[in-house]
Design a protein around this motif. Structure first.
Motif, short mmCIF file in Angstrom:
data_model
loop_
_atom_site.label_atom_id
_atom_site.label_comp_id
_atom_site.label_asym_id
_atom_site.label_seq_id
_atom_site.Cartn_x
_atom_site.Cartn_y
_atom_site.Cartn_z
N PRO A 189 3.77 1.06 -14.20
CA PRO A 189 4.79 0.50 -15.48
C PRO A 189 3.83 0.16 -16.12
O PRO A 189 2.13 -0.98 -15.63
N ALA A 190 3.52 0.78 -17.87
CA ALA A 190 2.91 0.13 -19.10
C ALA A 190 2.78 -1.54 -18.75
O ALA A 190 3.81 -2.52 -19.05
N ILE B 92 2.51 -3.68 -5.91
CA ILE B 92 3.60 -2.69 -5.56
C ILE B 92 4.47 -2.52 -6.19
O ILE B 92 4.59 -2.99 -7.18
N ARG B 93 4.59 -1.05 -6.14
CA ARG B 93 5.74 -0.91 -7.76
C ARG B 93 7.19 -0.55 -6.41
O ARG B 93 7.36 -0.47 -5.66
N ILE B 94 7.49 -2.13 -7.04
CA ILE B 94 9.47 -2.80 -6.53
C ILE B 94 9.99 -1.44 -6.95
O ILE B 94 10.05 -1.18 -7.87
N GLU B 95 10.33 -0.88 -5.89
CA GLU B 95 12.38 -0.08 -5.82
C GLU B 95 13.06 -0.80 -6.44
O GLU B 95 13.02 -1.76 -6.08
N VAL C 205 6.02 -6.00 -10.94
CA VAL C 205 4.90 -5.54 -10.17
C VAL C 205 4.77 -6.61 -9.26
O VAL C 205 4.67 -7.85 -9.74
N GLY C 206 4.82 -6.14 -8.18
CA GLY C 206 4.47 -7.21 -7.04
C GLY C 206 3.22 -7.22 -6.21
O GLY C 206 2.49 -6.93 -6.77
N LEU C 207 2.65 -8.55 -5.62
CA LEU C 207 1.20 -8.66 -5.31
C LEU C 207 1.66 -8.97 -4.25
O LEU C 207 2.02 -9.94 -3.97
N HIS D 78 3.23 -12.31 -14.52
CA HIS D 78 4.23 -11.43 -14.75
C HIS D 78 3.97 -10.83 -13.11
O HIS D 78 4.04 -9.33 -13.35
N GLN D 79 3.14 -11.19 -11.90
CA GLN D 79 3.83 -10.48 -11.14
C GLN D 79 4.27 -11.07 -9.74
O GLN D 79 4.69 -12.18 -10.34
N VAL D 80 5.27 -10.33 -9.06
CA VAL D 80 6.32 -10.97 -8.45
C VAL D 80 5.03 -11.14 -6.88
O VAL D 80 5.13 -9.80 -6.11
#
Length: 105
Positions: free
Chosen positions: A13-14, A49-52, A58-60, A91-93
Motif C-alpha cells: 500500500p502507498a 505486515i500486509r493485513i489480509e 500496514v501491520g507492525l 498509521h500502523q496496526v
C-alpha cells in the motif's frame, strides 16, 4: 536484494493511501482483532505486515514482543496474530504474532 529495503509493487500500500484510509482501518481492526497477512519487509526492529482483508492497512510486529532465540519471519511469509494497539501517529496496526506467544500450558 537487501531484505531491509522498502518493497514496492502492487501488493504494497502507498503511504498516502495508508494515511487516508486510517479511519477505515481503525473501524475494521479494533484492538483484540485476529489478523493474518504476509510479511512485506523486515527491519532490525520488527516486521511490516500486509493485513489480509484490509488492503490499505500496514501491520507492525516489533521484536520487543519476540521471545529470545526466535528469528523474524522472512519476507512474504504468512503470519497471524492479534491487534494490540492502533498507532495513529504512524498509521500502523501493532500486532502480537501468534508464534511469539509464550506457551503457558
Amino acid at each position: 536484494m537487501d531484505e531491509y529495503v522498502t518493497p514496492t509493487g502492487p501488493d504494497v500500500p502507498a503511504r498516502d493511501m495508508v494515511r487516508r484510509s486510517w479511519a477505515a482501518t481503525v473501524a475494521a481492526l479494533p484492538v483484540g482483532t485476529r489478523v493474518t497477512g504476509k510479511v512485506l519487509r523486515r527491519q532490525p526492529f520488527g516486521i511490516f505486515i500486509r493485513i489480509e482483508g484490509v488492503p490499505d492497512a500496514v501491520g507492525l510486529a516489533e521484536i520487543t514482543a519476540m521471545p529470545l532465540g526466535m528469528e523474524l519471519p522472512a519476507p512474504r511469509a504468512s503470519v497471524a496474530g492479534v491487534v494490540y494497539w492502533l498507532d495513529a501517529r504512524n498509521h500502523q496496526v501493532r500486532v502480537r504474532l501468534d508464534e511469539w506467544q509464550a506457551d503457558d500450558e
